[in-house]
Design an enzyme around this catalytic site. Structure first.
Site, PDB file in Angstrom:
ATOM      1  CD  GLU A 150      -2.950  -1.076   2.073  1.00 24.42           C
ATOM      2  OE1 GLU A 150      -3.277  -0.022   3.103  1.00 24.42           O
ATOM      3  OE2 GLU A 150      -3.977  -1.895   2.066  1.00 24.42           O
ATOM      4  CD  GLU A 198      -3.259  -6.017   3.859  1.00 27.56           C
ATOM      5  OE1 GLU A 198      -4.094  -5.169   4.373  1.00 27.56           O
ATOM      6  OE2 GLU A 198      -1.901  -5.650   3.914  1.00 27.56           O
TER       7      GLU A 198
HETATM    8  C1  BGC Z   1      -2.719  -2.530   5.775  1.00 28.10           C
HETATM    9  C2  BGC Z   1      -2.646  -3.300   7.136  1.00 28.10           C
HETATM   10  C3  BGC Z   1      -3.741  -2.941   8.015  1.00 28.10           C
HETATM   11  C4  BGC Z   1      -5.227  -3.389   7.160  1.00 28.10           C
HETATM   12  C5  BGC Z   1      -6.361  -2.958   7.919  1.00 28.10           C
HETATM   13  C6  BGC Z   1      -4.115  -2.394   5.057  1.00 28.10           C
HETATM   14  O1  BGC Z   1      -4.368  -0.985   4.870  1.00 28.10           O
HETATM   15  O2  BGC Z   1      -1.851  -2.839   4.621  1.00 28.10           O
HETATM   16  O3  BGC Z   1      -1.384  -3.172   7.664  1.00 28.10           O
HETATM   17  O4  BGC Z   1      -3.730  -3.388   9.063  1.00 28.10           O
HETATM   18  O5  BGC Z   1      -5.075  -2.697   6.321  1.00 28.10           O
HETATM   19  O6  BGC Z   1      -6.435  -1.422   8.383  1.00 28.10           O
END
Ligand code: BGC
Length: 462
Positions: free
Chosen positions: A171, A364
């Protein structure tokens, strides 16, 4: 349709969010240590940098408990685990002297994962820039791409006989926009736009150099990718006109808004900044950034495109183009108050695949919930199960349409330090009691185990 046979079912975490041991074994400070230790209350917002003054000093104490954590990952049946490396644990000053103990930690973690049959996916930068380099200007310093390449070589030399999957940046847009433009996370800068563009460009050059470095020094054939997030959108209906409108919105850089996806992926994959974006920022975008040799370096060939997807906006076609649809009253939302929008996992991978032609890896996806250990000793999180089920079903539609999605990483393997929210938001499949460090597999972890075992066949509604 079912998920492909070799679909990668994984979970992810990041160094500063779980490791702790912030002052141990020679680790240097990162910008997040400094930021979280600043407990001043902002007179405007009435807030500290991190809610409750939390820090990552101890976090999940994963540095000491990684064996227990890998055993839990094995119990869940993960095929892959996405970790990140703390640059300042490996090079306390960011460059120069190597901290062998820090490097050994990652060697040991990788060995433990491989022993458990779990493929490590290593992210080289998840926001925790060494403070020593920040003191030299961080990404504003023209030497920063070389600092990153030096660090990446150290890690490649150490791990590439065992690690074959690499991700350069996580990100990048959050790190640059929130940290360098809005001043709402580390390093808490509010740079003027031309300087923001310059820092972004240096980060992109660092990415390019990192890809070259990994390919040059890797002991084994390897795969290299990048993991940005996206301006997440989906069409409000499955009508062609709405789908076309959402596709347009996904990459539309014509507004003076740096969040659009094309700013963060077009240079990396296509070797060009979005033309309409440059026009929108005409008075701020430094022309020097359009140097051809820079863009050639930035756009090194990649093996996959990682993407972090959580929540999106519905897009509707209009005569003039498109509009963002209003959210319905009382819309479904997570503990973080993020809207639940499973369709982003159908449409964003599709749009990204069409535009960039790279295998897509969901690096993610997940949600925070108000999870606690019940009187029966278990953690019941039915909404996480329903959320993941819904999102994975939508992902399967992208697969049906021929989108090459190679895997899915749940965020996160365990509850952890959620940046500005500290320990106030729980994203894990594993519950962590931050006082005792006791881990408890949530119901969702057992559910995910069944989904992995059945290669997705266990999804309700498939
Ligand atoms: C990030 C994580 C974060 C997750 C939830 C993403 O923006 O890569 O580090 O914990 O989202 O907010």
């Amino acid at each position: 349709m079912s998920f492909p046979k070799d679909f990668l079912w994984g979970a992810a975490a990041a160094a500063y969010q779980i490791e702790g041991a912030a002052m141990e074994d020679g680790r240097g400070l990162s910008i997040w240590d400094v930021y979280s230790h600043d407990k001043n209350v902002d007179s405007g917002t009435g807030r500290m940098n991190i809610d409750n003054g939390d820090t990552g000093d101890v976090a999940c104490d994963h540095y000491h408990r990684y064996k227990e954590d890998v055993a839990l990952m094995k119990e869940i049946g993960l095929k892959a685990y996405r970790l990140s490396i703390s640059w300042s644990r490996v090079l306390p000053e960011g460059k120069g002297k190597i901290n062998e103990k820090g490097l050994d930690f990652y060697g040991d973690l990788v060995d433990e994962l491989l022993k458990a049959g779990i493929e490590p996916y290593v992210t080289l930068f998840h926001w925790d820039l060494p403070q020593a380099l920040m003191n030299l200007g961080g990404w504003s310093n023209p030497d920063s791409p070389d600092w990153f390449a030096e660090y990446v070589k150290v890690v490649t030399d150490k791990l590439s006989d065992r690690v074959t999957h690499w991700i350069t940046f996580n990100e990048s847009q959050c790190h640059i926009i929130i940290g360098h433009l809005l001043g709402e996370c580390a390093p808490k800068l509010k740079l003027p736009y031309p300087e923001v563009f310059q820092a972004m460009h240096h980060l992109f050059l660092a990415h390019g150099k990192a890809v070259q470095t990994i390919r040059k020094y890797s002991a084994k054939p390897c795969m290299v990718g990048y993991a940005p997030c996206a301006s997440e959108v989906y069409p409000v209906t499955d009508k062609k006109e709405d789908i076309d409108a959402a596709r347009r919105a996904a990459f539309d850089a014509s507004a003076k808004n740096l969040w659009n996806t094309s700013w963060w992926i077009d240079p990396i994959v296509h070797g060009r900044y979005p033309k309409e974006g440059i026009e929108a920022f005409a008075e701020y975008f430094p022309e020097a950034l359009l140097k051809e040799e820079d863009l050639a370096l930035i756009s090194q060939p990649l093996d996959f495109l990682g993407i972090n997807l959580y929540r999106g906006s519905g897009i509707r076609h209009t005569e003039e183009g498109y509009v963002q649809a209003e959210k319905k009253i009382g819309f479904d939302r997570t503990a973080f108050k993020w809207p639940v929008t499973p369709k982003v996992l159908h449409y964003m991978p599709k749009f990204l695949f069409e535009r960039y032609h790279l295998p897509v890896l969901i690096t993610e996806n997940g949600l925070s919930m108000a999870d606690w250990v019940s009187l029966d000793g278990k953690v019941h999180d039915p909404q996480r199960i329903d959320f993941m089920n819904r999102y994975l079903l939508e992902l399967s539609k992208a697969l049906d349409e021929g989108v090459n999605v190679v895997g899915y990483f749940a965020w996160s393997i365990m509850d952890n330090f959620e940046w500005s929210q500290g320990y106030g938001e729980r994203f894990g499949l594993i519950h962590v009691d931050f006082e005792t460090q006791k881990r408890t597999l949530k119901d969702s972890a057992y559910w995910y185990r069944d989904i992995i075992t059945s290669n997705g066949e266990g999804l309700q509604g498939l």
